[in-house]
Design a protein around this motif. Structure first.
Motif, PDB file in Angstrom:
ATOM      1  N   UNK A   1      67.496 -51.316 -16.328  1.00  0.00           N
ATOM      2  CA  UNK A   1      67.355 -50.613 -15.058  1.00  0.00           C
ATOM      3  C   UNK A   1      67.327 -49.117 -15.320  1.00  0.00           C
ATOM      4  N   UNK A   2      66.745 -48.304 -14.391  1.00  0.00           N
ATOM      5  CA  UNK A   2      66.670 -46.856 -14.608  1.00  0.00           C
ATOM      6  C   UNK A   2      68.062 -46.233 -14.575  1.00  0.00           C
ATOM      7  N   UNK A 124      65.951 -40.039 -21.953  1.00  0.00           N
ATOM      8  CA  UNK A 124      66.169 -41.142 -22.891  1.00  0.00           C
ATOM      9  C   UNK A 124      66.418 -42.449 -22.147  1.00  0.00           C
ATOM     10  N   UNK A 125      67.193 -42.367 -21.042  1.00  0.00           N
ATOM     11  CA  UNK A 125      67.477 -43.580 -20.271  1.00  0.00           C
ATOM     12  C   UNK A 125      66.218 -44.125 -19.608  1.00  0.00           C
ATOM     13  N   UNK A 126      65.366 -43.204 -19.096  1.00  0.00           N
ATOM     14  CA  UNK A 126      64.110 -43.637 -18.481  1.00  0.00           C
ATOM     15  C   UNK A 126      63.206 -44.282 -19.523  1.00  0.00           C
ATOM     16  N   UNK A 130      61.853 -48.106 -19.546  1.00  0.00           N
ATOM     17  CA  UNK A 130      60.439 -48.451 -19.635  1.00  0.00           C
ATOM     18  C   UNK A 130      60.164 -49.356 -20.821  1.00  0.00           C
ATOM     19  N   UNK A 131      60.850 -49.093 -21.952  1.00  0.00           N
ATOM     20  CA  UNK A 131      60.670 -49.949 -23.126  1.00  0.00           C
ATOM     21  C   UNK A 131      61.139 -51.366 -22.825  1.00  0.00           C
ATOM     22  N   UNK A 136      59.979 -56.862 -21.731  1.00  0.00           N
ATOM     23  CA  UNK A 136      60.118 -58.011 -20.844  1.00  0.00           C
ATOM     24  C   UNK A 136      58.747 -58.472 -20.348  1.00  0.00           C
ATOM     25  N   UNK A 137      57.854 -57.497 -20.129  1.00  0.00           N
ATOM     26  CA  UNK A 137      56.505 -57.854 -19.683  1.00  0.00           C
ATOM     27  C   UNK A 137      55.753 -58.662 -20.717  1.00  0.00           C
ATOM     28  N   UNK A 138      55.865 -58.261 -21.994  1.00  0.00           N
ATOM     29  CA  UNK A 138      55.212 -59.020 -23.063  1.00  0.00           C
ATOM     30  C   UNK A 138      55.812 -60.417 -23.186  1.00  0.00           C
ATOM     31  N   UNK A 139      57.138 -60.488 -23.045  1.00  0.00           N
ATOM     32  CA  UNK A 139      57.792 -61.797 -23.110  1.00  0.00           C
ATOM     33  C   UNK A 139      57.319 -62.681 -21.958  1.00  0.00           C
TER      34      UNK A 139
END
Length: 519
Positions: A1-2, A124-126, A130-131, A136-139
């Motif tokens: 989460x952001x 860094x948190x953002x 995003x990473x 998660x999107x690739x998974x």
């Protein structure tokens, strides 16, 4: 989460202290921005943590601070970081009270913590968020692909519903629900048919969002297909707007379903070519060869009574496209095999007698008839339906469908069934310009004779034919002596140059009288 204000407060290296708005620290932070302007609002987008030293602010003025904080809240600023030990040794009470009054979180930034450190922590948190979303999107993409290969669209919908923590539905080209996941979502998906219809009118790719008091959730609709007209549609329902990871999952599902749709389209084209070959064999009186070529594709269809429908359209192809989609959708929902063969501006359909596909043809025709009456415009499509037949009688059924099509065109109807012709009268078929022209030509000489006042040959001929050549009965109907009637009939033969003893001549004359309305 952001990142959130709470995560920044708990960051051990930043040493931040909450001075106001402690109950609103769970708000996401989109960015950290430094501004010493007295009014930084024009440069805010919303979601920022604003960092200040109060270089140009009268931070001890209660009224000025109330106006300042109110403007920040109105611009969507989620937090205010105040550096102590620079212009003020402590955060002025006026600013603390204004922040408390507006519910704006106020963080004390110690002198040893540079604003750059806070900006780096937020950045860094953002980036980490995003990473995680991309990972998660690739998974999700891998899982959706695996399910699509293993279980087809149904498996893909199940995986997608789990990924977005909601539900998903797939619609066919006609806007009907094909599959849903979970199963309980079927009713919700069915209520979106009108929205899917509107989406299908737009060139692909297209999307829309449906929501409101009448909907339990937020629904995204996406068209599927690469052509001008969408081949299918996907609905995704969730309780809230999709996050980044969920968005990746939806886009992956759209891509996979589009590939499946286009592949199905290619297979459908191949099936149509096989169907055309099967139809040619049936019409050539080779049912055994037709069954061998059809195999399991149309095998059951050829083993039961079927009907043949021939549809014909004018210059526009929209009518045939709509009919094709309606028939295919009905057959798919009922699990029926159906054979469709496009032939230019014609479409030949071979479907099971009494099945959903044949019923859909009737429903489609009824809708077109209603639309034509509402607009008072001629329709560009006509349909002719044969009587039930088997493989051996396929050629006869095709001829019946063409005959019905011809009658539909002549009568200005959208659909005519062959049974309607067999159960009705031949007389309506005479309402044709060519038949009327023939009748007028055949009887013209008799009408011209009567116009001179030298006798009533047409009426005498009508009475004699209606009495099947019985002289006394016909003469009585006319109120003349039978010898007078005999003389008139001889004059008819002389004028026409034909013998009334010939049954074909009598038939033609009677039909001519019917066609011209003088029977």
């Amino acid at each position: 989460m952001p990142p959130t204000l709470a995560s920044l407060v708990h960051h051990s290296a930043l040493k931040l202290t909450v001075r106001a708005g402690e109950d609103r620290l769970d708000v996401p932070v989109r960015w950290a921005h430094v501004s010493e302007l007295a009014d930084p609002v024009p440069y805010m987008e919303g979601g920022e943590l604003l960092l200040i030293t109060a270089l140009k602010l009268d931070a001890e003025n209660p009224e000025a601070m109330r106006r300042y904080v109110k403007r920040l809240v109105g611009a969507g600023v989620v937090g205010l970081g105040f550096a102590v030990g620079v212009n003020y040794e402590d955060i002025p009470d006026a600013l603390v009270e204004a922040a408390e009054a507006e519910g704006l979180p106020l963080l004390e930034v110690p002198r040893r913590t540079p604003f750059l450190a806070i900006s780096k922590a937020v950045s860094a948190a953002i980036a980490a968020d995003q990473y995680r979303a991309v990972t998660a999107g690739f998974a999700a993409q891998r899982e959706l692909t695996r399910q699509a290969l293993a279980e087809g669209p149904e498996g893909l919908l199940t995986a997608l519903a789990a990924q977005v923590d909601g539900w998903a539905a797939l619609y066919d080209a006609s806007g009907a629900v094909v599959a849903t996941a979970p199963e309980w979502a079927g009713r919700r998906a069915a209520r979106l048919t009108a929205d899917v219809e509107r989406l299908r009118e737009r060139p692909a790719p297209a999307s829309s969002v449906v929501g409101g008091p009448e909907h339990e959730d937020r629904v995204e609709l996406h068209s599927l297909g690469t052509g001008r007209r969408p081949r299918a549609a996907l609905a995704v329902g969730t309780a809230a707007a999709l996050g980044t990871a969920e968005r990746y999952a939806v886009h992956s599902a759209i891509a996979l379903l589009t590939l499946i749709t286009e592949r199905s389209r290619s297979l459908h084209a191949a099936e149509q070519r096989i169907g055309a070959a099967v139809l040619r064999m049936l019409l050539a009186g080779q049912p055994d060869h037709a069954r061998a070529v059809a195999g399991d594709l149309y095998g059951q269809l050829l083993d039961a009574p079927f009907r043949i429908l021939v549809a014909e359209s004018g210059a526009a192809q929209a009518g045939l496209t709509g009919l094709t989609e309606a028939v295919e959708a009905a057959a798919a929902r009922a699990g029926e095999a159906v054979l469709l063969v496009p032939e230019g501006q014609r479409l030949v359909v071979l479907a099971a007698d009494g099945g959903a596909a044949v019923a859909s043809c009737g429903e489609y025709a009824a809708d077109r008839e209603a639309a034509r009456k509402a607009t008072a415009e001629e329709d560009d499509i006509v349909l002719g339906l044969s009587a039930p037949a088997g493989p051996i009688a396929a050629a006869a059924a095709y001829k019946q469908a063409e005959q019905s099509l011809s009658v539909a065109r002549r009568r200005g109807r959208v659909l005519v069934e062959h049974e309607q012709l067999a159960a009705g009268s031949v007389l309506p078929l005479l309402a044709d310009d060519a038949v009327r022209a023939f009748a007028d030509g055949l009887l013209r000489a008799l009408h011209e004779h009567d116009a001179t006042g030298r006798g009533d040959l047409v009426a005498s001929l009508r009475a004699w034919l209606s009495r099947h050549g019985q002289w006394d009965a016909a003469a009585a109907d006319l109120g003349v002596h039978r010898h007078t009637l005999r003389y008139r009939m001889r004059r008819v033969e002389e004028i026409l140059g034909r013998s009334l003893d010939d049954p074909d001549v009598r038939m033609e004359l009677w039909l001519a009288l019917k066609a011209t309305g003088t029977e």
